[in-house]
Structure formats: structure tokens, C-alpha cells
Design a protein around this motif. Sequence first.
Motif, PDB file in Angstrom:
ATOM      1  N   ASP A  53       0.864  -1.171   0.000  1.00 25.38           N
ATOM      2  CA  ASP A  53       0.000   0.000   0.000  1.00 25.38           C
ATOM      3  C   ASP A  53       0.907   1.229   0.000  1.00 25.38           C
ATOM      4  OD1 ASP A  53      -1.466   2.255   0.893  1.00 25.38           O
ATOM      5  OD2 ASP A  53      -2.892   0.989   1.958  1.00 25.38           O
ATOM      6  N   ASN A  54       0.881   2.005  -1.083  1.00 17.39           N
ATOM      7  CA  ASN A  54       1.761   3.175  -1.224  1.00 17.39           C
ATOM      8  C   ASN A  54       1.655   4.131  -0.044  1.00 17.39           C
ATOM      9  OD1 ASN A  54       3.361   3.159  -3.577  1.00 17.39           O
ATOM     10  ND2 ASN A  54       1.538   3.493  -4.828  1.00 17.39           N
ATOM     11  N   PHE A  55       0.435   4.471   0.331  1.00 15.19           N
ATOM     12  CA  PHE A  55       0.233   5.446   1.403  1.00 15.19           C
ATOM     13  C   PHE A  55       0.775   4.918   2.728  1.00 15.19           C
ATOM     14  CE2 PHE A  55      -2.276   7.353   4.836  1.00 15.19           C
ATOM     15  CZ  PHE A  55      -1.946   8.687   4.636  1.00 15.19           C
ATOM     16  N   ARG A  56       0.465   3.693   3.055  1.00 17.20           N
ATOM     17  CA  ARG A  56       0.942   3.115   4.320  1.00 17.20           C
ATOM     18  C   ARG A  56       2.461   2.979   4.331  1.00 17.20           C
ATOM     19  NH1 ARG A  56      -1.654  -2.212   5.966  1.00 17.20           N
ATOM     20  NH2 ARG A  56      -0.452  -1.815   7.845  1.00 17.20           N
ATOM     21  N   LEU A  57       3.033   2.579   3.194  1.00 14.30           N
ATOM     22  CA  LEU A  57       4.488   2.462   3.123  1.00 14.30           C
ATOM     23  C   LEU A  57       5.140   3.829   3.304  1.00 14.30           C
ATOM     24  CD1 LEU A  57       6.964   0.686   2.697  1.00 14.30           C
ATOM     25  CD2 LEU A  57       6.721   1.066   0.238  1.00 14.30           C
ATOM     26  N   PHE A  58       4.614   4.839   2.614  1.00  8.03           N
ATOM     27  CA  PHE A  58       5.177   6.181   2.738  1.00  8.03           C
ATOM     28  C   PHE A  58       5.044   6.700   4.166  1.00  8.03           C
ATOM     29  CE2 PHE A  58       4.712  10.794   2.811  1.00  8.03           C
ATOM     30  CZ  PHE A  58       5.934  11.163   2.283  1.00  8.03           C
ATOM     31  N   THR A  59       3.873   6.565   4.761  1.00  7.10           N
ATOM     32  CA  THR A  59       3.698   7.082   6.119  1.00  7.10           C
ATOM     33  C   THR A  59       4.561   6.307   7.125  1.00  7.10           C
ATOM     34  OG1 THR A  59       1.686   5.759   6.416  1.00  7.10           O
ATOM     35  CG2 THR A  59       1.405   8.058   5.749  1.00  7.10           C
ATOM     36  N   GLY A  60       4.710   5.001   6.917  1.00 10.42           N
ATOM     37  CA  GLY A  60       5.564   4.205   7.805  1.00 10.42           C
ATOM     38  C   GLY A  60       7.015   4.641   7.721  1.00 10.42           C
ATOM     39  N   ILE A  61       7.506   4.827   6.500  1.00  9.53           N
ATOM     40  CA  ILE A  61       8.893   5.257   6.320  1.00  9.53           C
ATOM     41  C   ILE A  61       9.070   6.688   6.836  1.00  9.53           C
ATOM     42  CG2 ILE A  61      10.590   5.891   4.553  1.00  9.53           C
ATOM     43  CD1 ILE A  61       9.754   3.337   3.050  1.00  9.53           C
ATOM     44  N   ALA A  62       8.109   7.560   6.551  1.00 13.85           N
ATOM     45  CA  ALA A  62       8.197   8.950   6.993  1.00 13.85           C
ATOM     46  C   ALA A  62       8.175   9.031   8.530  1.00 13.85           C
ATOM     47  CB  ALA A  62       7.061   9.777   6.404  1.00 13.85           C
ATOM     48  N   PHE A  63       7.315   8.250   9.161  1.00 15.45           N
ATOM     49  CA  PHE A  63       7.227   8.260  10.616  1.00 15.45           C
ATOM     50  C   PHE A  63       8.529   7.757  11.238  1.00 15.45           C
ATOM     51  CE2 PHE A  63       5.546   6.087  14.588  1.00 15.45           C
ATOM     52  CZ  PHE A  63       5.465   7.254  15.327  1.00 15.45           C
ATOM     53  N   ARG A  64       9.085   6.698  10.672  1.00 13.97           N
ATOM     54  CA  ARG A  64      10.344   6.166  11.193  1.00 13.97           C
ATOM     55  C   ARG A  64      11.481   7.172  10.998  1.00 13.97           C
ATOM     56  NH1 ARG A  64      12.522   0.038  10.348  1.00 13.97           N
ATOM     57  NH2 ARG A  64      14.375   0.252  11.627  1.00 13.97           N
ATOM     58  N   TYR A  65      11.517   7.805   9.829  1.00 12.63           N
ATOM     59  CA  TYR A  65      12.543   8.811   9.556  1.00 12.63           C
ATOM     60  C   TYR A  65      12.398   9.977  10.545  1.00 12.63           C
ATOM     61  CZ  TYR A  65      15.572  11.939   6.873  1.00 12.63           C
ATOM     62  OH  TYR A  65      16.581  12.780   6.475  1.00 12.63           O
ATOM     63  N   LEU A  66      11.154  10.385  10.795  1.00  8.82           N
ATOM     64  CA  LEU A  66      10.901  11.465  11.742  1.00  8.82           C
ATOM     65  C   LEU A  66      11.380  11.092  13.144  1.00  8.82           C
ATOM     66  CD1 LEU A  66       9.607  14.234  12.412  1.00  8.82           C
ATOM     67  CD2 LEU A  66       7.496  12.975  12.872  1.00  8.82           C
ATOM     68  N   LEU A  67      11.038   9.901  13.607  1.00  6.85           N
ATOM     69  CA  LEU A  67      11.478   9.470  14.940  1.00  6.85           C
ATOM     70  C   LEU A  67      13.002   9.433  15.031  1.00  6.85           C
ATOM     71  CD1 LEU A  67       9.012   6.573  15.838  1.00  6.85           C
ATOM     72  CD2 LEU A  67       9.070   8.882  16.787  1.00  6.85           C
ATOM     73  N   ASN A  68      13.639   8.816  14.037  1.00  7.42           N
ATOM     74  CA  ASN A  68      15.099   8.745  14.040  1.00  7.42           C
ATOM     75  C   ASN A  68      15.717  10.144  13.954  1.00  7.42           C
ATOM     76  OD1 ASN A  68      15.413   5.953  14.285  1.00  7.42           O
ATOM     77  ND2 ASN A  68      15.235   5.645  12.093  1.00  7.42           N
TER      78      ASN A  68
END
Length: 145
Positions: A53-68
Motif C-alpha cells: 500500500d503506497n500510502f501506508r508504506l510512505f507514512t511508515g517510512i516517513a514516521f520512522r525517519y521522523l522518529l530517528n
Amino acid sequence: MKKSKFGISGIQLVGIFALIVVFACIRIFEDQLFYDPLKLFFKHEGKVLPQYDNFRLFTGIAFRYLLNGLVSVAILWVAFKDLQIVKLSALLYGVFFLLIAPALFIALKVDSPNLLLIFYLRRFLIHPLLILLFLPAFYYQKGTK
């Protein structure tokens, strides 16, 4: 307060260690926190990209990048107590995300995707690699002033 030969106090070292533990927790709980079907694909050296799922993949990667990114900037703050370093680091984290995230999703959408390119772009986004560059660079900059 006594400082080490690197100019960091014991309290700062404890703070940095605590933030490194936060990095470890992000990694330990990655399956519960982030949607990433590419993880298993690359772990098992797949040949065809899985459905995602493009949206879920993008939000998952973005959220992880934000946390890191937040943890990385916090480490820089604890180490240097310099608002200019924090601002520059946050700006650089944002610029890198704006350059690399679209590149990843473009690479995922081409007809015959370059799996190695996808692997490294994704890895750059999900792992806190920039702190490994920024910490010594800012330390060197502070030492040469």
C-alpha cells in the motif's frame, strides 16, 4: 562538572546513551510501529517486489525517519547545547527526506525496478545514518573554532 577529553560531561554521556537506547527501541519494535513489506522482501532476497500500500508504506517510512531524526537532533543538542547546530541538522534532515523519499517511490514505480537502488534508498530513510556523519562533523567544527 568534570568533562571528558571530548568536552562532554557525565550527564551528557548518560543523556546520549539514553537516546541511543531509544534508537534501539525503535529498531526492536519496528514490526509493531511501521508498515514495511519490503523488509521481508530484502531479508529473503526476493526477485519480484511484493504488493504494498503506497500510502501506508510512505507514512511508515516517513514516521520512522521522523522518529530517528528527532532522536538524532536530540543527541546533537545534548552533545553540543548549540541551537544553530540543532537548526542546521533539522534543516538537513528535512532536505534529505525531501530528496530521497520521492526518489525511493519513483524507483519503486518504474517498470523494471533497480532492487539495489531501492534497497539503499530505503535503508537510508529507515536507519539513523546521518547522526554518524553529523556528530563527528560538528565535533570537529567546534574543535576548530
